[in-house]
Design a protein around this motif. Structure first.
Motif, mmCIF file in Angstrom:
data_model
loop_
_atom_site.group_PDB
_atom_site.id
_atom_site.type_symbol
_atom_site.label_atom_id
_atom_site.label_comp_id
_atom_site.label_asym_id
_atom_site.label_seq_id
_atom_site.Cartn_x
_atom_site.Cartn_y
_atom_site.Cartn_z
ATOM 1 N N VAL A 100 7.515 -33.900 7.677
ATOM 2 C CA VAL A 100 8.115 -33.934 6.339
ATOM 3 C C VAL A 100 7.271 -33.117 5.378
ATOM 4 O O VAL A 100 6.043 -33.285 5.318
ATOM 5 C CB VAL A 100 8.221 -35.387 5.809
ATOM 6 C CG1 VAL A 100 8.757 -35.386 4.380
ATOM 7 C CG2 VAL A 100 9.119 -36.228 6.701
ATOM 8 N N VAL A 101 7.924 -32.236 4.601
ATOM 9 C CA VAL A 101 7.202 -31.424 3.631
ATOM 10 C C VAL A 101 7.957 -31.384 2.300
ATOM 11 O O VAL A 101 9.119 -30.990 2.252
ATOM 12 C CB VAL A 101 6.949 -29.987 4.170
ATOM 13 C CG1 VAL A 101 8.228 -29.322 4.627
ATOM 14 C CG2 VAL A 101 6.241 -29.137 3.138
ATOM 15 N N PRO A 102 7.330 -31.817 1.186
ATOM 16 C CA PRO A 102 7.942 -31.647 -0.136
ATOM 17 C C PRO A 102 7.790 -30.191 -0.557
ATOM 18 O O PRO A 102 6.709 -29.616 -0.452
ATOM 19 C CB PRO A 102 7.106 -32.564 -1.045
ATOM 20 C CG PRO A 102 6.252 -33.388 -0.133
ATOM 21 C CD PRO A 102 6.078 -32.577 1.105
ATOM 22 N N ALA A 103 8.876 -29.584 -1.012
ATOM 23 C CA ALA A 103 8.827 -28.175 -1.415
ATOM 24 C C ALA A 103 9.676 -27.980 -2.669
ATOM 25 O O ALA A 103 10.636 -27.201 -2.678
ATOM 26 C CB ALA A 103 9.329 -27.290 -0.273
ATOM 27 N N GLY A 104 9.309 -28.699 -3.719
ATOM 28 C CA GLY A 104 10.116 -28.667 -4.934
ATOM 29 C C GLY A 104 9.692 -27.646 -5.965
ATOM 30 O O GLY A 104 10.377 -27.443 -6.965
ATOM 31 N N VAL A 248 5.247 -39.929 11.535
ATOM 32 C CA VAL A 248 5.677 -38.903 10.588
ATOM 33 C C VAL A 248 4.433 -38.202 10.034
ATOM 34 O O VAL A 248 3.506 -38.862 9.561
ATOM 35 C CB VAL A 248 6.479 -39.498 9.409
ATOM 36 C CG1 VAL A 248 6.886 -38.386 8.426
ATOM 37 C CG2 VAL A 248 7.716 -40.219 9.920
ATOM 38 N N MET A 249 4.426 -36.881 10.124
ATOM 39 C CA MET A 249 3.343 -36.110 9.521
ATOM 40 C C MET A 249 3.848 -35.534 8.203
ATOM 41 O O MET A 249 4.789 -34.752 8.166
ATOM 42 C CB MET A 249 2.900 -34.968 10.431
ATOM 43 C CG MET A 249 1.793 -34.136 9.777
ATOM 44 S SD MET A 249 1.303 -32.719 10.763
ATOM 45 C CE MET A 249 0.196 -31.906 9.613
ATOM 46 N N PHE A 250 3.223 -35.974 7.087
ATOM 47 C CA PHE A 250 3.547 -35.433 5.771
ATOM 48 C C PHE A 250 2.541 -34.335 5.438
ATOM 49 O O PHE A 250 1.338 -34.521 5.626
ATOM 50 C CB PHE A 250 3.438 -36.536 4.698
ATOM 51 C CG PHE A 250 4.499 -37.600 4.820
ATOM 52 C CD1 PHE A 250 5.711 -37.473 4.158
ATOM 53 C CD2 PHE A 250 4.278 -38.736 5.592
ATOM 54 C CE1 PHE A 250 6.684 -38.457 4.267
ATOM 55 C CE2 PHE A 250 5.245 -39.714 5.708
ATOM 56 C CZ PHE A 250 6.453 -39.580 5.039
ATOM 57 N N PHE A 251 3.032 -33.214 4.951
ATOM 58 C CA PHE A 251 2.128 -32.138 4.554
ATOM 59 C C PHE A 251 2.722 -31.387 3.369
ATOM 60 O O PHE A 251 3.844 -31.671 2.938
ATOM 61 C CB PHE A 251 1.842 -31.198 5.732
ATOM 62 C CG PHE A 251 3.058 -30.557 6.357
ATOM 63 C CD1 PHE A 251 3.378 -29.238 6.096
ATOM 64 C CD2 PHE A 251 3.876 -31.280 7.221
ATOM 65 C CE1 PHE A 251 4.487 -28.649 6.667
ATOM 66 C CE2 PHE A 251 4.984 -30.689 7.809
ATOM 67 C CZ PHE A 251 5.299 -29.378 7.523
ATOM 68 N N GLN A 252 1.967 -30.438 2.797
ATOM 69 C CA GLN A 252 2.394 -29.722 1.609
ATOM 70 C C GLN A 252 2.897 -28.326 1.958
ATOM 71 O O GLN A 252 2.778 -27.867 3.089
ATOM 72 C CB GLN A 252 1.228 -29.630 0.612
ATOM 73 C CG GLN A 252 0.767 -30.988 0.094
ATOM 74 C CD GLN A 252 1.684 -31.551 -0.979
ATOM 75 O OE1 GLN A 252 2.860 -31.227 -1.030
ATOM 76 N NE2 GLN A 252 1.154 -32.396 -1.827
ATOM 77 N N ASP A 253 3.417 -27.630 0.951
ATOM 78 C CA ASP A 253 4.070 -26.344 1.210
ATOM 79 C C ASP A 253 3.203 -25.121 0.923
ATOM 80 O O ASP A 253 3.704 -24.009 0.877
ATOM 81 C CB ASP A 253 5.366 -26.247 0.397
ATOM 82 C CG ASP A 253 5.153 -26.393 -1.100
ATOM 83 O OD1 ASP A 253 4.016 -26.682 -1.513
ATOM 84 O OD2 ASP A 253 6.127 -26.223 -1.863
#
Length: 262
Positions: A100-104, A248-253
């Motif tokens: 999962v990656v937040p890319a807002g 779940v691996m959360f990371f940044q963009d």
């Protein structure tokens, strides 16, 4: 009804929104903002008032907490026997991974006008950030398939990727994925979760800010924490659990080094 909804907003301290009568367009926008936030505008306003009052009083949310170094962990030195053993153990779990990656946000802070995913990751290949992420996911996917005899016997194992977008990035990211054939990932393994905006606040009383036209509320992007709400509200987390995903691996963009160590 619209009347009941307007009365509810007035009770929340938002009566100024209707000083000019309040249009159907404004009520429709507020109704959308109400539906998009967990607990509705009641919860949003209550949380905002609490945080604003704490800030006004100069309260430190970390007061009473003391940082300390954990004494029950251990340091894994790359190349050591322990490191190799734990890496092997981790790879055994790879078949249950999701990403999962937040890319807002856009890359303006980095001097780039497009989405951060399009930034070149390095100069030797010129691969963009999202290409690097996809390459790592595909590599782990291959390893997981090789190490899981059951996965090898059934249809090829696919590790899903969820991307949280915003109004600013949704269309450009979809366009990028289509133009680059999802960077080698199958279209079905990529889920787009669009983050909605929230009402901007005009003062310390958490009153919503009206736009220059006086007929709409100013909105702003919310935080990265929305990704958890979206995984739940869209049924993505439930679907992943049903598929047997365990991690779940959360990371940044904006940092292609995440996968070098995970």
């Amino acid at each position: 009804s619209e009347k009941a909804f307007a009365s509810r907003l007035v009770a929340l301290g938002q009566g100024h929104l209707f000083a000019g009568g309040g249009s159907k367009t404004l009520l429709a926008q507020l109704s959308t903002l109400d539906a998009n936030y967990p607990g509705g505008l009641d919860a949003y306003t209550a949380t905002a008032k609490t945080l604003l009052s704490q800030s006004a009083r100069g309260e430190n949310p970390l007061a009473g907490w003391r940082p300390s170094v954990p004494d029950d962990g251990f340091d894994l030195a790359p190349g050591s026997e322990d490191y190799g053993r734990y890496e092997e153990r981790g790879l055994e779990e790879a078949a249950g991974l999701a990403f999962v990656v937040p890319a807002g946000g856009l890359g303006e802070r980095l001097g780039f006008s497009g989405v951060k995913f399009e930034l070149p990751s390095e100069v030797s290949t010129g691969d963009c950030v999202l290409q690097v992420y996809a390459n790592y996911i595909l590599a782990v996917q291959r390893l997981a398939t090789e190490r899981d005899p059951k996965a090898a016997r059934r249809a090829a194992l696919r590790l899903p990727l969820a991307i949280m977008t915003s109004d600013d990035t949704d269309a450009p990211i979809r366009k990028l994925l289509e133009a680059r054939s999802h960077f080698g990932l199958e279209k079905s393994q990529v889920t787009i979760l669009k983050q909605e905006k929230v009402a901007a606040l005009a003062d310390s009383e958490a009153r919503f800010a009206l736009g220059a036209d006086g007929a709409s509320v100013l909105t702003k992007p919310h935080g990265h924490g929305d990704v958890h709400y979206l995984l739940h509200s869209t049924g993505t987390a439930k679907r992943w659990a049903a598929e047997g995903r365990k991690w779940v691996m959360f990371f940044q963009d904006t940092n292609t080094l995440y996968f070098s160590t995970f």
